[in-house]
Scaffold this active site. Structure first.
Site: not given
Lengths: 457, 457
Positions: A447, A46, A310
């Site tokens: 909400r 990455c 991992n």
């Protein structure tokens, strides 16, 4: 006599598994042999875009532990050694030394398949030309950087607009290339719904990236030396001294397929919750070469991410070490950085949810990452999907500046706990003016989603 | 005939309740009257330290909605009007206009108590001297800034080391004062365990704050004009032109107490889950004047935070508006900033957990906020408490730089969902090198805590 653990692939899953197994069982109990066809082990894939961009100075920085360090812990790591055949009834692996060509059969008691993934290369004319790169391994990154440094021209094309493509486009800009991104999607960042991807477009264009959307690549034009010179589409062509493929990856499971191991629709290996290959008590698999359970949709999916790899390695090493651990599944979290824009998603996109047979409400709200009155308060957009009637959270996408990306973790945990959006409205999240408005953007979205669910039937 | 809703206190809870009730019921159905004894309504009290420091330019920036804006929405907001008596059998409130002294009885159908909290002032000699400030309301902030601007001397003392004290100490430094903080605790930031507070000490000392720990204040020395000149301790005195009290707050419930309403141990009002005062179907209460349920310890606690106050107001307004909402409780989340240090906690501290009868394991781990190789990766310390045997998460404290504070939200959601630390190890959190190591620091802590629980009996 010691048992022998054989690991194929020496990156995140393979070396985590080996290290964890070694932690639990000494060399007198467990012999560990690892085959790695590449030149590097235990690195952060990455991090490659940041190495290409220059943020990270050198490949060594991406390497968590060297082969020598592994060997010092009694892990027999054989670099540039490719596993080429599995004999499952005979419990042995045939490997080839890529330097000498020598082939050897090695028996195993426990086998770990950690063969990773390979960039998708559609069968287009010129796709295998010099100058066309997939970026998956550190070796790939090394090859790409060499090409960038030696390139006489300054035109780069990125094909595909997933997060790796987007990160690579930014890295190439920072390397001083003119960058064009060609994607058949309507917006960049195909890991987001298009309405959220549109927010990323702006940042990319702001960086000077030319975006060509809604367009299929039909091939590559090459020169007499077989080097790519342009990326072709139905209408036109885009000059290219370097092409980076960002079309996603597929599980590297040819070896497993030939051995008859069970594969899912994506081609990824199928495992149980302890990461054992289905039907095989002595074979484990994890990382980019397996399918994982999506806890939101209930489907098996292929997601190539170091964080899962991992965890898989940890689970496998614990199991082989005689302990107990499982990998329950994923919720689809991914975060990324585009310039100073932070991009995050977890759970299902609209298309995913529809494909899974879910009906849902969507809301999109605008807020800020800090209290509105606090210096540096920047806009943040949160999109939320909630299941019709039940109100269960199905997914969240966030695009904003500082603090946007990791906010998605709130939703990742809520998805894991199968919370409803109404339950989320009461979450006791951290609040102080430098970090959040008094209603955190995720709560504002919850909400709004609660109201949408209540209004719906 | 319209019902009448009377609200006492016009900050977060009171005005959220009034606004939400108005949204759900028009003026023809519901008359809304609000009494506010101060000069301001609807402001961010949490922003006051940043106004004192100069980060926020003026008080108006902290005001979410002016009295005029509220009145335009048919909310009869009466400023500088103090509620002085409740007649509960007669369903009426006696109020006094603080400018004219006129007193009026006002009848109610629905009453909302949102009277907030007041800074704790221990009965010490000189505690009420000029120059000694509690900082709770915008009026308090206004008075303090006026005193700072007109002060001839530059010595300030902060008494107490909670997060408000720490934030105020930083604000006073930035105003150019010499700042001494005196606390009886062993470390600053009393919202953390002392071992984590020690990490904050360093940042405070680095800012130039003199820290006097383990020390009780015995009084104030005042001059002939009755102005504070020094803060006294058993051994010595600290010069002080301005004193800020950061000893916490107590619920402002004298009015409620005189009316015989039920109060908890802290003096906060006791409510049900819909925020109705226990035993009173037509009286609601919320914000800094109530006790809330701590979902981790199962105990009622008093926590004065704007984020709870706003949620309470929303719940109350929804209930009075004819809808349905509840406030299930808190998990004890709080975040704060000290210089560029981010400080966060959620759940229980060690002392809290012991008092609640819980047995637990603690782990403390060091990690970084970004991948270790990524530029700007800074240390982050995570402490985690897990219940003995069950492994249930009990609390998390984080001290670090960028990205430390809001990471605590992961744990806040996990606490709400009553996850075990082992369940947390599998959380699918956002990972990319600019935002996190491949094992997020919270996951590293969860793994260590899982091992501690497994080792324990």
């Amino acid at each position: 006599m010691a048992e022998r653990m054989v690991v194929i692939g020496a990156d995140a899953t393979g070396m985590s598994a080996a290290s964890q197994a070694r932690r639990l069982r000494g060399a007198d109990e467990l012999e560990i042999v690892v085959f790695e066809k590449g030149r590097h082990a235990s690195y952060s894939a990455c991090g490659i875009p940041y190495w290409v961009s220059g943020d990270v100075a050198e490949a060594d920085d991406l390497i968590a532990r060297t082969p020598e360090e592994h060997r010092a812990r009694a892990i027999d790591l054989r670099m540039r050694t490719e596993a080429i055949e599995l004999d499952i009834p005979g419990r042995q692996v045939l490997s080839r030394d890529l330097d000498t060509g020598a082939e050897t059969w090695t028996g195993y008691d426990k086998l770990v398949l950690a063969t990773g993934a390979t960039p998708i290369r559609p069968p287009l004319p010129g796709i295998d030309a010099d100058g066309v790169f997939g970026v998956q391994t550190l070796d790939d990154g090394e090859d790409l950087i060499e090409a960038l440094v030696s390139s006489s021209g300054r035109d780069a094309v990125v094909v595909g607009a997933g997060y790796i493509g987007v990160e690579m486009a930014e890295a190439l800009i920072r390397r001083g290339f003119r960058v064009t991104m060609v994607t058949r999607g309507s917006e960049p960042m195909s890991t987001l719904d298009p309405d959220m991807g549109a927010l990323v477009r702006e940042a990319m264009v702001g960086m000077g990236i030319r975006l060509v959307t809604g367009t299929e690549v039909t091939g590559m034009r090459t020169d007499a030396d077989g080097h790519v010179r342009a990326v072709l589409t139905a209408d036109t062509e885009y000059p290219a001294d370097v092409v980076v493929l960002g079309l996603g990856v597929r599980p590297a499971t040819d070896l497993a397929r030939r051995a008859g191991l069970p594969l899912g629709e994506s081609g990824g290996l199928l495992t149980d919750l302890a990461q054992r290959v289905r039907g095989h008590d002595d074979i484990w698999a994890g990382g980019d070469c397996v399918e994982v359970l999506d806890l939101v949709s209930g489907e098996l999916v292929h997601i190539a991410l170091g964080t899962h790899a991992n965890k898989h390695g940890q689970v496998i090493g614990t199991g082989i070490g005689g302990g107990y651990a499982t990998f329950p599944g994923v919720v689809g979290t991914a975060v990324s950085k585009v310039c100073d824009l932070e991009v995050a998603r977890t759970g299902l996109l609209e298309d995913d949810a529809e494909r899974a047979g879910l009906q849902f409400h969507t809301v999109t709200i605008e807020s800020t990452g800090r209290a509105g009155y606090f210096p540096g308060a920047e806009p943040m957009t949160v999109k939320m999907l909630a299941e019709r009637r039940t109100g269960r959270l199905l997914g969240v996408q966030i695009v904003g500046r500082e603090g946007a990306a990791k906010r998605v973790d709130i939703a990742a945990v809520a998805l894991t706990a199968r919370m409803t959006v109404e339950q989320m409205t009461a979450l006791d999240l951290g609040y102080a003016p430098p970090f959040s408005p008094v209603w955190d953007p995720v709560l504002v979205a919850a909400r709004a989603a609660t109201r949408a669910v209540a209004r719906g039937d």
